[in-house]
Scaffold this motif. Structure first.
Motif, short mmCIF file in Angstrom:
data_model
loop_
_atom_site.label_atom_id
_atom_site.label_comp_id
_atom_site.label_asym_id
_atom_site.label_seq_id
_atom_site.Cartn_x
_atom_site.Cartn_y
_atom_site.Cartn_z
N SER A 1 1.10 -6.82 -0.36
CA SER A 1 0.54 -5.92 -1.37
C SER A 1 1.36 -6.06 -2.65
O SER A 1 2.47 -6.59 -2.64
N THR A 2 0.78 -5.59 -3.75
CA THR A 2 1.44 -5.68 -5.04
C THR A 2 1.91 -4.28 -5.45
O THR A 2 1.16 -3.32 -5.33
N VAL A 3 3.16 -4.20 -5.89
CA VAL A 3 3.72 -2.93 -6.34
C VAL A 3 4.28 -3.08 -7.74
O VAL A 3 4.86 -4.11 -8.07
N SER A 4 4.09 -2.06 -8.58
CA SER A 4 4.60 -2.12 -9.94
C SER A 4 5.48 -0.91 -10.28
O SER A 4 5.99 -0.80 -11.38
N GLU A 5 5.62 0.00 -9.31
CA GLU A 5 6.50 1.15 -9.51
C GLU A 5 7.10 1.56 -8.19
O GLU A 5 6.60 1.17 -7.12
N GLY A 6 8.18 2.32 -8.27
CA GLY A 6 8.81 2.78 -7.04
C GLY A 6 10.08 3.55 -7.33
O GLY A 6 10.34 3.95 -8.47
N VAL A 7 10.89 3.74 -6.33
CA VAL A 7 12.12 4.52 -6.43
C VAL A 7 13.15 3.76 -7.27
O VAL A 7 13.44 2.60 -7.00
N LYS A 8 13.68 4.44 -8.29
CA LYS A 8 14.69 3.85 -9.18
C LYS A 8 16.06 4.49 -8.99
O LYS A 8 17.07 3.95 -9.42
N GLU A 9 16.08 5.69 -8.36
CA GLU A 9 17.34 6.37 -8.09
C GLU A 9 17.16 7.27 -6.87
O GLU A 9 16.09 7.83 -6.67
N TYR B 1 5.54 -6.84 -8.20
CA TYR B 1 6.11 -7.65 -7.12
C TYR B 1 5.15 -7.64 -5.94
O TYR B 1 4.42 -6.69 -5.71
N THR B 2 5.24 -8.72 -5.14
CA THR B 2 4.49 -8.77 -3.90
C THR B 2 5.45 -8.40 -2.78
O THR B 2 6.55 -8.96 -2.68
N MET B 3 5.02 -7.43 -1.97
CA MET B 3 5.85 -6.99 -0.83
C MET B 3 4.92 -6.79 0.35
O MET B 3 4.04 -5.93 0.31
N TYR B 4 5.12 -7.57 1.39
CA TYR B 4 4.31 -7.46 2.60
C TYR B 4 2.81 -7.43 2.28
O TYR B 4 2.10 -6.50 2.64
#
Length: 182
Positions: free
Chosen positions: A102-110, A97-100
């Protein structure tokens, strides 16, 4: 005197009526669900998800509140709470995903908060999140919550089937209605 005899029963009836009203309100509050404070949010923007925890499990105090992050929600940052420990579980997103810018492909899931909340108290657990443009305006987005108590568990994880609402379920997941990007 004669006047006092008529007034006293009326006062007692008012007291009894008031007591029944209070009992109805308290028992109604015991049926309250974990909900989101703001129940509408635009996609393609940040959203402050405030999870309201109105009670424990029966009369048992809450010891942990766990929130599962739905697909399409990224940039999750839990707000620390005095007296509570906060933990996150990270994982891969289904896509990038693009967020501000930058591109992110992992993050907080719980996210899980561990502490102690007496049944007679109310509290809020807060997350700052970003709602991606992949989410569909007009739809509901649900955040399943598990509330672990000293004795018992409330699983606020029921996601309504098409044509139903949270009111149709015993333990509905908190939801937010998605609005078009501003």
């Amino acid at each position: 005197t004669m006047m006092q005899k008529f007034i006293l029963p009326e006062i007692n009836m008012r007291s009894i009526s008031l007591a029944f009203s209070i009992c109805a309100i308290v028992s109604g509050a015991a049926q309250a669900h974990v909900t989101l404070e703001r129940q509408e949010a635009a996609i393609g923007a940040s959203y402050k998800a405030v999870f309201r925890v109105p009670h424990g499990c029966g009369a048992s105090p809450t010891l942990k509140v766990r929130v599962r992050i739905p697909d399409g929600v990224i940039g999750v940052k839990p707000m620390p709470k005095p007296g509570w420990q906060v933990e996150t579980v990270r994982g891969e997103y289904g896509k990038s995903y693009t967020m501000y810018h930058s591109t992110v492909s992992e993050g907080v899931k719980e996210v899980a908060w561990t502490g102690r909340l007496a049944d007679e108290h109310y509290d809020e657990m807060i997350l700052s999140v970003y709602l991606t443009e992949d989410l569909v305006p007009g739809k509901m987005l649900y955040f399943p919550v598990v509330q672990e108590c000293e004795s018992g568990v409330n699983r606020w994880i029921e996601i309504p089937a098409e044509g139903k609402t949270g009111a149709d379920y015993k333990e509905p997941a908190p939801g937010v209605k998605l609005l078009p990007k501003k």
